[in-house]
Structures are given as C-alpha cells and as structure tokens.
Design a protein around this motif. Structure first.
Motif, PDB file in Angstrom:
ATOM      1  N   THR A 121       0.802  -1.222   0.000  1.00 58.45           N
ATOM      2  CA  THR A 121       0.000   0.000   0.000  1.00 58.45           C
ATOM      3  C   THR A 121       0.835   1.272   0.000  1.00 58.45           C
ATOM      4  OG1 THR A 121      -0.116  -0.076   2.419  1.00 58.45           O
ATOM      5  CG2 THR A 121      -1.938  -1.100   1.203  1.00 58.45           C
ATOM      6  N   ARG A 122       2.173   1.139  -0.104  1.00 60.74           N
ATOM      7  CA  ARG A 122       3.025   2.324  -0.074  1.00 60.74           C
ATOM      8  C   ARG A 122       4.074   2.273  -1.170  1.00 60.74           C
ATOM      9  NH1 ARG A 122       3.487   4.226   5.819  1.00 60.74           N
ATOM     10  NH2 ARG A 122       1.728   3.160   6.757  1.00 60.74           N
ATOM     11  N   LEU A 123       4.439   3.465  -1.620  1.00 58.79           N
ATOM     12  CA  LEU A 123       5.454   3.570  -2.656  1.00 58.79           C
ATOM     13  C   LEU A 123       6.169   4.901  -2.461  1.00 58.79           C
ATOM     14  CD1 LEU A 123       5.135   2.622  -6.320  1.00 58.79           C
ATOM     15  CD2 LEU A 123       5.856   4.929  -5.787  1.00 58.79           C
ATOM     16  N   SER A 124       7.488   4.889  -2.603  1.00 52.43           N
ATOM     17  CA  SER A 124       8.260   6.129  -2.551  1.00 52.43           C
ATOM     18  C   SER A 124       8.758   6.426  -3.954  1.00 52.43           C
ATOM     19  CB  SER A 124       9.448   5.978  -1.600  1.00 52.43           C
ATOM     20  OG  SER A 124       8.999   5.776  -0.282  1.00 52.43           O
ATOM     21  N   CYS A 125       8.268   7.505  -4.519  1.00 55.63           N
ATOM     22  CA  CYS A 125       8.716   7.916  -5.853  1.00 55.63           C
ATOM     23  C   CYS A 125      10.140   8.458  -5.727  1.00 55.63           C
ATOM     24  CB  CYS A 125       7.775   8.997  -6.390  1.00 55.63           C
ATOM     25  SG  CYS A 125       8.164   9.511  -8.075  1.00 55.63           S
ATOM     26  N   PRO A 151       5.202  13.609 -16.792  1.00 51.81           N
ATOM     27  CA  PRO A 151       4.585  13.292 -18.084  1.00 51.81           C
ATOM     28  C   PRO A 151       5.516  12.434 -18.948  1.00 51.81           C
ATOM     29  CG  PRO A 151       4.405  15.628 -17.605  1.00 51.81           C
ATOM     30  CD  PRO A 151       5.301  15.035 -16.555  1.00 51.81           C
ATOM     31  N   GLY A 152       4.947  11.440 -19.579  1.00 49.28           N
ATOM     32  CA  GLY A 152       5.730  10.559 -20.441  1.00 49.28           C
ATOM     33  C   GLY A 152       6.231   9.307 -19.739  1.00 49.28           C
ATOM     34  N   MET A 153       6.170   9.307 -18.401  1.00 51.02           N
ATOM     35  CA  MET A 153       6.580   8.111 -17.661  1.00 51.02           C
ATOM     36  C   MET A 153       5.326   7.318 -17.321  1.00 51.02           C
ATOM     37  SD  MET A 153       9.530   9.390 -15.047  1.00 51.02           S
ATOM     38  CE  MET A 153      10.121   7.739 -14.724  1.00 51.02           C
ATOM     39  N   GLU A 154       5.256   6.125 -17.846  1.00 52.47           N
ATOM     40  CA  GLU A 154       4.092   5.289 -17.571  1.00 52.47           C
ATOM     41  C   GLU A 154       4.562   3.930 -17.086  1.00 52.47           C
ATOM     42  OE1 GLU A 154       1.357   5.048 -20.805  1.00 52.47           O
ATOM     43  OE2 GLU A 154       1.383   7.209 -21.137  1.00 52.47           O
ATOM     44  N   TYR A 155       3.920   3.443 -16.046  1.00 56.72           N
ATOM     45  CA  TYR A 155       4.245   2.133 -15.504  1.00 56.72           C
ATOM     46  C   TYR A 155       2.981   1.303 -15.383  1.00 56.72           C
ATOM     47  CZ  TYR A 155       8.866   3.896 -14.365  1.00 56.72           C
ATOM     48  OH  TYR A 155      10.127   4.407 -14.453  1.00 56.72           O
ATOM     49  N   SER A 156       3.129   0.011 -15.614  1.00 51.38           N
ATOM     50  CA  SER A 156       1.991  -0.897 -15.495  1.00 51.38           C
ATOM     51  C   SER A 156       1.711  -1.182 -14.019  1.00 51.38           C
ATOM     52  CB  SER A 156       2.293  -2.212 -16.206  1.00 51.38           C
ATOM     53  OG  SER A 156       3.291  -2.931 -15.476  1.00 51.38           O
ATOM     54  N   ARG A 157       0.562  -1.784 -13.757  1.00 47.29           N
ATOM     55  CA  ARG A 157       0.210  -2.193 -12.395  1.00 47.29           C
ATOM     56  C   ARG A 157       1.304  -3.079 -11.803  1.00 47.29           C
ATOM     57  NH1 ARG A 157      -4.233  -3.252  -9.090  1.00 47.29           N
ATOM     58  NH2 ARG A 157      -3.926  -5.103  -7.797  1.00 47.29           N
ATOM     59  N   ASP A 158       1.778  -4.073 -12.572  1.00 47.90           N
ATOM     60  CA  ASP A 158       2.794  -4.983 -12.066  1.00 47.90           C
ATOM     61  C   ASP A 158       4.097  -4.247 -11.755  1.00 47.90           C
ATOM     62  OD1 ASP A 158       1.097  -7.151 -12.221  1.00 47.90           O
ATOM     63  OD2 ASP A 158       1.904  -7.875 -14.130  1.00 47.90           O
ATOM     64  N   GLU A 159       4.481  -3.301 -12.596  1.00 48.73           N
ATOM     65  CA  GLU A 159       5.711  -2.534 -12.345  1.00 48.73           C
ATOM     66  C   GLU A 159       5.583  -1.680 -11.081  1.00 48.73           C
ATOM     67  OE1 GLU A 159       7.494  -1.877 -16.813  1.00 48.73           O
ATOM     68  OE2 GLU A 159       5.723  -0.711 -16.240  1.00 48.73           O
ATOM     69  N   ILE A 160       4.422  -1.075 -10.903  1.00 48.64           N
ATOM     70  CA  ILE A 160       4.186  -0.261  -9.713  1.00 48.64           C
ATOM     71  C   ILE A 160       4.234  -1.126  -8.457  1.00 48.64           C
ATOM     72  CG2 ILE A 160       2.436   1.108  -8.473  1.00 48.64           C
ATOM     73  CD1 ILE A 160       1.639   2.210 -11.311  1.00 48.64           C
ATOM     74  N   LEU A 161       3.546  -2.253  -8.484  1.00 46.37           N
ATOM     75  CA  LEU A 161       3.514  -3.113  -7.303  1.00 46.37           C
ATOM     76  C   LEU A 161       4.881  -3.743  -7.029  1.00 46.37           C
ATOM     77  CD1 LEU A 161      -0.002  -4.750  -7.638  1.00 46.37           C
ATOM     78  CD2 LEU A 161       0.716  -2.872  -6.149  1.00 46.37           C
ATOM     79  N   PHE A 162       5.717  -3.884  -8.055  1.00 48.34           N
ATOM     80  CA  PHE A 162       7.059  -4.447  -7.865  1.00 48.34           C
ATOM     81  C   PHE A 162       7.906  -3.530  -6.980  1.00 48.34           C
ATOM     82  CE2 PHE A 162      11.508  -5.028  -9.150  1.00 48.34           C
ATOM     83  CZ  PHE A 162      11.654  -6.380  -8.872  1.00 48.34           C
ATOM     84  N   ILE A 163       7.743  -2.209  -7.151  1.00 44.84           N
ATOM     85  CA  ILE A 163       8.548  -1.287  -6.338  1.00 44.84           C
ATOM     86  C   ILE A 163       7.815  -0.787  -5.093  1.00 44.84           C
ATOM     87  CG2 ILE A 163       9.994  -0.542  -8.267  1.00 44.84           C
ATOM     88  CD1 ILE A 163       8.321   2.034  -8.400  1.00 44.84           C
ATOM     89  N   ALA A 164       6.571  -1.202  -4.938  1.00 39.26           N
ATOM     90  CA  ALA A 164       5.801  -0.807  -3.748  1.00 39.26           C
ATOM     91  C   ALA A 164       6.184  -1.694  -2.563  1.00 39.26           C
ATOM     92  CB  ALA A 164       4.299  -0.934  -4.040  1.00 39.26           C
ATOM     93  N   TYR A 165       5.777  -1.258  -1.401  1.00 41.71           N
ATOM     94  CA  TYR A 165       6.011  -2.045  -0.190  1.00 41.71           C
ATOM     95  C   TYR A 165       4.836  -1.946   0.762  1.00 41.71           C
ATOM     96  CZ  TYR A 165       7.430   2.475   1.777  1.00 41.71           C
ATOM     97  OH  TYR A 165       7.476   3.786   2.165  1.00 41.71           O
TER      98      TYR A 165
END
Length: 50
Positions: A5-9, A36-50
């Motif tokens: 449920t957390r992510l640090s950009c 703008p121009g940076m797009e990540y999929s759900r799986d990519e986002i959850l990979f770096i989330a914690y």
C-alpha cells in the motif's frame, strides 16, 4: 501475501493507498501530473511498492 500500500517515488513523494488498486491509481495519477511521459503498469508499480 501481504498487500502493498506504499510507494516512494524517486522524486521524493510518498504515495499511500488504501489497497493495491488505490495505490496503483494514485501512483499513475502522480506520474501523469508530475512526470509526463513516464508510464508504468500495475505490475511494475507493485514491484517497487512495499
């Protein structure tokens, strides 16, 4: 498996969601607004989330 449920950009913004769907939605909105121009999929986002 624990829900992520957390992510640090790398820009320094901390994003917190109520669940994984909310986190992905908030992260994608942050990317659209701040990176703008940076797009990540759900799986990519959850990979770096914690």
């Amino acid at each position: 498996m624990r829900m992520k449920t957390r992510l640090s950009c790398p820009c320094g913004v901390a994003i917190t969601g109520t669940d994984e769907d909310d986190l992905v939605e908030k992260t994608q909105a942050h990317l659209t607004e701040s990176h703008p121009g940076m797009e990540y999929s759900r799986d990519e986002i959850l990979f770096i989330a914690y």
